[in-house]
Scaffold this active site. Structure first.
Site, PDB file in Angstrom:
ATOM      1  N   ALA A  94       0.770  -1.244   0.000  1.00 20.41           N
ATOM      2  CA  ALA A  94       0.000   0.000   0.000  1.00 20.41           C
ATOM      3  C   ALA A  94       0.805   1.301   0.000  1.00 20.41           C
ATOM      4  CB  ALA A  94      -0.956   0.007   1.185  1.00 20.41           C
ATOM      5  N   ALA A  95       1.972   1.341   0.623  1.00 15.93           N
ATOM      6  CA  ALA A  95       2.708   2.606   0.715  1.00 15.93           C
ATOM      7  C   ALA A  95       3.111   3.096  -0.685  1.00 15.93           C
ATOM      8  CB  ALA A  95       3.952   2.426   1.583  1.00 15.93           C
ATOM      9  N   PRO A  96       3.128   4.417  -0.882  1.00 16.72           N
ATOM     10  CA  PRO A  96       2.935   5.501   0.087  1.00 16.72           C
ATOM     11  C   PRO A  96       1.476   5.824   0.422  1.00 16.72           C
ATOM     12  CG  PRO A  96       3.418   6.418  -2.059  1.00 16.72           C
ATOM     13  CD  PRO A  96       3.533   4.928  -2.206  1.00 16.72           C
ATOM     14  N   GLY A  97       0.513   5.249  -0.304  1.00 15.38           N
ATOM     15  CA  GLY A  97      -0.870   5.377   0.105  1.00 15.38           C
ATOM     16  C   GLY A  97      -1.809   6.083  -0.848  1.00 15.38           C
ATOM     17  N   GLY A  98      -1.298   6.600  -1.961  1.00 13.50           N
ATOM     18  CA  GLY A  98      -2.165   7.320  -2.893  1.00 13.50           C
ATOM     19  C   GLY A  98      -3.295   6.470  -3.444  1.00 13.50           C
TER      20      GLY A  98
ATOM     21  N   CYS B  30       5.227   0.171 -12.239  1.00 13.25           N
ATOM     22  CA  CYS B  30       5.689   1.302 -13.053  1.00 13.25           C
ATOM     23  C   CYS B  30       6.999   0.920 -13.739  1.00 13.25           C
ATOM     24  CB  CYS B  30       5.841   2.573 -12.214  1.00 13.25           C
ATOM     25  SG  CYS B  30       6.972   2.429 -10.820  1.00 13.25           S
TER      26      CYS B  30
ATOM     27  N   ASP C  53      -0.182  -3.252  -6.449  1.00 10.97           N
ATOM     28  CA  ASP C  53       0.731  -2.355  -7.147  1.00 10.97           C
ATOM     29  C   ASP C  53       2.118  -2.733  -6.647  1.00 10.97           C
ATOM     30  OD1 ASP C  53       1.401  -0.107  -8.832  1.00 10.97           O
ATOM     31  OD2 ASP C  53       1.777   1.030  -7.006  1.00 10.97           O
TER      32      ASP C  53
ATOM     33  N   GLU D 102       1.640  -3.136   4.387  1.00 12.68           N
ATOM     34  CA  GLU D 102       2.966  -2.646   4.017  1.00 12.68           C
ATOM     35  C   GLU D 102       3.995  -3.368   4.883  1.00 12.68           C
ATOM     36  OE1 GLU D 102       6.187  -1.297   2.533  1.00 12.68           O
ATOM     37  OE2 GLU D 102       4.273  -0.736   1.591  1.00 12.68           O
TER      38      GLU D 102
ATOM     39  N   ARG E  40       8.095   2.981   5.785  1.00  9.55           N
ATOM     40  CA  ARG E  40       7.042   3.245   4.806  1.00  9.55           C
ATOM     41  C   ARG E  40       5.656   3.029   5.420  1.00  9.55           C
ATOM     42  NH1 ARG E  40       8.003   3.252  -0.639  1.00  9.55           N
ATOM     43  NH2 ARG E  40       6.244   1.874  -1.091  1.00  9.55           N
TER      44      ARG E  40
END
Length: 313
Positions: free
Chosen positions: A116-120, A238, A184, A139, A144
């Site tokens: 999950a981090a950073p959380g966006g 990414c 992610d 996380e 983090r």
């Protein structure tokens, strides 16, 4: 030229990953910053109130009403605003908003964000769920995790339950519990390389790709284990490396043969390309073309997305 600055092996790999037509723009993206984007946090504010408050000219994003673009010169003004410090807006690249949209979480569901981090993305999921239901955010890295905790509190995502756990193990302890899972995955972050910041790619080599791939394979299997039959997993990175994208999904298709399938996305943008069907000597399932390779442009960085459904048997 980025081609003369980035690692030679990376550039050669990139030429083989993207098409001849898309290569020049993709290469140029490593030297050209994308526009600054932000998302209105509907847990705390409305579009109208925020736009009036920040006092900066914005451009709307057609495919997501809560997202807006501003000229990069105003980024500092945005980060210094009360709207930002008090959690009414979240600055986030548009590419990162695609994964929650593809996941399409609904109020009242049980959802897992496995890295999950950073959380966006966690915050965006909570907003889409209107703070109603259950959202577990995992996380594994302590510093983090505490940054994530602070972010969740600042932005008012009261429904989020935080866990300092290794995501590779979580799914096997909560078998078939969640309606939707977002992974992610930690990756080589290739799309965020910046030729003006050599540190952004100083860590990169093919051995590192293989190391992170091993973690990704375990994470995606954990994610599928946690998913209810009929549920949806979105896997994203990414990175451009097929080893971190199609090969990880292919590993899951083989391990959970007959129990999962790739579904087409409901989102379609001009900079989307289909997933690769082969890489070097490896061939992938024909359904891999339904995965999404997001090409970088002036609005977003590169990204990989794949929507996977667990079959009811």
């Amino acid at each position: 030229m980025p081609e003369n600055t980035l690692p030679e092996v990376f550039v050669e790999r990139l030429k083989a990953i993207v098409s001849l037509e898309d290569y020049p723009a993709t290469l140029a993206s490593f030297a050209e910053p994308s526009a600054t984007a932000f998302r209105v946090n509907t847990l705390k504010a409305t579009n109208e109130n925020v736009l009036a408050e920040i006092g900066v000219e914005t451009n709307s994003v057609p495919w997501y009403p809560q997202a807006f673009l501003i000229d990069p010169q105003y980024r500092d003004a945005l980060t210094q605003s009360k709207a930002f410090s008090e959690g009414r807006i979240y600055i986030q690249n548009l590419a990162s908003m695609l994964a929650p949209l593809l996941l399409d979480p609904q109020p009242g569901e049980e959802v897992l964000d496995l890295a999950a981090a950073p959380g966006g993305k966690t915050l965006m999921i909570a907003a889409m769920m209107e703070n109603h239901g259950r959202l577990a955010a995992v996380e594994s890295v302590k510093n983090r995790f505490f940054r994530l905790k602070n972010t969740i509190q600042t932005f008012g995502a009261d429904m989020v339950e935080l866990y300092l756990k290794d995501g590779r193990e979580v799914g096997w302890k909560v078998l078939e519990r969640f309606d939707r899972v977002l992974l992610d995955a930690p990756c080589s972050s290739e799309s965020r390389f910046n030729v003006n910041d050599p540190k952004s790619f100083s860590h990169w080599n093919e051995r590192k790709i293989k190391e992170v791939q091993r973690k990704q394979k375990k994470l995606i299997c954990s994610a599928i284990a946690a998913l209810k039959p009929g549920g949806v997993l979105v896997y994203s990175t990414c990175a451009y490396s097929p080893e971190e994208n199609e090969m990880v999904v292919q590993h899951a298709l083989k391990k959970f043969s007959g129990k999962i399938l790739i579904e087409p996305a409901e989102i379609h943008l001009d900079n989307f390309r289909p997933g690769l069907l082969r890489w070097k000597k490896k061939e992938f399932d024909p359904s891999m073309k339904q995965a999404i390779r997001v090409l970088p442009n002036q609005f977003m960085h590169g990204f990989f997305l794949c929507k996977i459904r667990k079959i009811c048997i």
